[in-house]
Design a protein around this motif. Structure first.
Motif, PDB file in Angstrom:
ATOM      1  N   LEU A  28     -41.713 -34.924 -11.018  1.00 54.68           N
ATOM      2  CA  LEU A  28     -41.309 -33.849 -11.913  1.00 54.68           C
ATOM      3  C   LEU A  28     -39.833 -34.032 -12.229  1.00 54.68           C
ATOM      4  N   ILE A  29     -39.512 -33.973 -13.503  1.00 54.41           N
ATOM      5  CA  ILE A  29     -38.154 -34.218 -13.965  1.00 54.41           C
ATOM      6  C   ILE A  29     -37.507 -32.891 -14.325  1.00 54.41           C
ATOM      7  N   GLU A  30     -36.379 -32.630 -13.691  1.00 51.67           N
ATOM      8  CA  GLU A  30     -35.659 -31.375 -13.914  1.00 51.67           C
ATOM      9  C   GLU A  30     -35.411 -31.139 -15.399  1.00 51.67           C
ATOM     10  N   GLY A  31     -35.791 -29.953 -15.856  1.00 46.95           N
ATOM     11  CA  GLY A  31     -35.552 -29.554 -17.232  1.00 46.95           C
ATOM     12  C   GLY A  31     -36.492 -30.175 -18.256  1.00 46.95           C
ATOM     13  N   HIS A  32     -37.464 -30.975 -17.807  1.00 47.45           N
ATOM     14  CA  HIS A  32     -38.366 -31.648 -18.753  1.00 47.45           C
ATOM     15  C   HIS A  32     -39.841 -31.428 -18.442  1.00 47.45           C
ATOM     16  N   ARG A  45     -42.490 -24.503 -21.630  1.00 48.31           N
ATOM     17  CA  ARG A  45     -43.812 -24.913 -21.144  1.00 48.31           C
ATOM     18  C   ARG A  45     -43.779 -26.346 -20.632  1.00 48.31           C
ATOM     19  N   GLN A  46     -42.961 -26.600 -19.626  1.00 49.73           N
ATOM     20  CA  GLN A  46     -42.782 -27.950 -19.107  1.00 49.73           C
ATOM     21  C   GLN A  46     -43.960 -28.406 -18.251  1.00 49.73           C
ATOM     22  N   ILE A  47     -44.535 -27.475 -17.506  1.00 49.18           N
ATOM     23  CA  ILE A  47     -45.649 -27.749 -16.595  1.00 49.18           C
ATOM     24  C   ILE A  47     -46.676 -26.640 -16.783  1.00 49.18           C
ATOM     25  N   GLU A  95     -40.773 -32.129  -3.213  1.00 45.40           N
ATOM     26  CA  GLU A  95     -39.324 -32.114  -3.419  1.00 45.40           C
ATOM     27  C   GLU A  95     -38.913 -31.205  -4.579  1.00 45.40           C
ATOM     28  N   ALA A  96     -39.873 -30.734  -5.351  1.00 47.95           N
ATOM     29  CA  ALA A  96     -39.585 -30.027  -6.603  1.00 47.95           C
ATOM     30  C   ALA A  96     -39.598 -28.513  -6.451  1.00 47.95           C
ATOM     31  N   ARG A 133     -35.799 -28.000 -10.137  1.00 55.70           N
ATOM     32  CA  ARG A 133     -35.317 -29.150  -9.359  1.00 55.70           C
ATOM     33  C   ARG A 133     -36.422 -30.199  -9.378  1.00 55.70           C
ATOM     34  N   GLY A 134     -36.071 -31.364  -9.830  1.00 54.80           N
ATOM     35  CA  GLY A 134     -37.036 -32.439  -9.926  1.00 54.80           C
ATOM     36  C   GLY A 134     -37.310 -33.075  -8.583  1.00 54.80           C
ATOM     37  N   GLY A 135     -38.346 -33.880  -8.556  1.00 50.63           N
ATOM     38  CA  GLY A 135     -38.697 -34.609  -7.349  1.00 50.63           C
ATOM     39  C   GLY A 135     -40.172 -34.942  -7.338  1.00 50.63           C
ATOM     40  N   ASN A 136     -40.586 -35.648  -6.315  1.00 50.42           N
ATOM     41  CA  ASN A 136     -41.983 -36.059  -6.174  1.00 50.42           C
ATOM     42  C   ASN A 136     -42.812 -34.954  -5.545  1.00 50.42           C
ATOM     43  N   ILE A 137     -44.035 -34.817  -6.056  1.00 49.21           N
ATOM     44  CA  ILE A 137     -45.009 -33.940  -5.422  1.00 49.21           C
ATOM     45  C   ILE A 137     -46.286 -34.752  -5.222  1.00 49.21           C
ATOM     46  N   HIS A 138     -47.077 -34.343  -4.238  1.00 47.51           N
ATOM     47  CA  HIS A 138     -48.292 -35.066  -3.869  1.00 47.51           C
ATOM     48  C   HIS A 138     -49.439 -34.081  -3.685  1.00 47.51           C
ATOM     49  N   ILE A 139     -50.652 -34.561  -3.895  1.00 48.42           N
ATOM     50  CA  ILE A 139     -51.814 -33.758  -3.546  1.00 48.42           C
ATOM     51  C   ILE A 139     -51.718 -33.452  -2.054  1.00 48.42           C
ATOM     52  N   GLY A 140     -51.980 -32.214  -1.701  1.00 45.62           N
ATOM     53  CA  GLY A 140     -51.903 -31.787  -0.304  1.00 45.62           C
ATOM     54  C   GLY A 140     -50.568 -31.206   0.083  1.00 45.62           C
TER      55      GLY A 140
END
Length: 147
Positions: A28-32, A45-47, A95-96, A133-140
């Motif tokens: 996930l990219i911050e602000g995008h 409507r970013q996500i 992380e997001a 805040r951007g960062g990686n997310i994972h299933i679970g």
């Protein structure tokens, strides 16, 4: 009451109308928004989000509203009651950090539910979020309310 849940599914949509590509993880990219997603252009409507409860309701409904086939979530949330996700709520996943916005999908006049005077449970409950805040997310990944 603090919110707690789990990331159930992650889906990236490369182009408008595409079927989407499920992923085990996403950036996930911050602000995008979600990297590689058609809608990751900033704005309100970013996500797109949906709870597992709402997805089950869509999938098992006898009457198909127009949006049941159009509204597709980037992140499916498990264990969080839909009513608890109100504008301004901040969720930490991996992380997001996401913030629920007040933008909602609109109803379409050509929808059989709308034109038939029936209520659609997605009206006002389809959720969009901004990436604070951007960062990686994972299933679970565990989801919790960020204060």
């Amino acid at each position: 009451m603090a919110l707690h849940g789990t990331v159930i599914r992650l889906v990236r949509y490369a182009a408008k109308g595409s079927g989407g590509e499920a992923a085990d993880q996403a950036l996930l990219i911050e602000g995008h928004g979600m990297e590689g997603d058609f809608h990751a252009d900033g704005g309100l409507r970013q996500i797109s989000l949906l709870t597992e409860e709402e997805r089950k309701q869509i999938d098992s409904s006898d009457v198909q509203g127009l949006c049941f086939g159009r509204y597709r979530e980037n992140i499916l949330l498990g264990g969080i009651p839909p009513a608890a996700l109100v504008p301004g709520t901040r969720l930490k996943a991996g992380e997001a950090v996401l913030e629920i916005g007040d933008a909602r999908k609109r109803c379409f006049e050509e929808c059989p539910l709308f034109s038939g005077g029936q209520g659609c449970f997605l009206a006002g409950r389809s959720l969009f979020a901004r990436v604070l805040r951007g960062g990686n997310i994972h299933i679970g990944d565990h989801i919790e309310e960020e204060w």
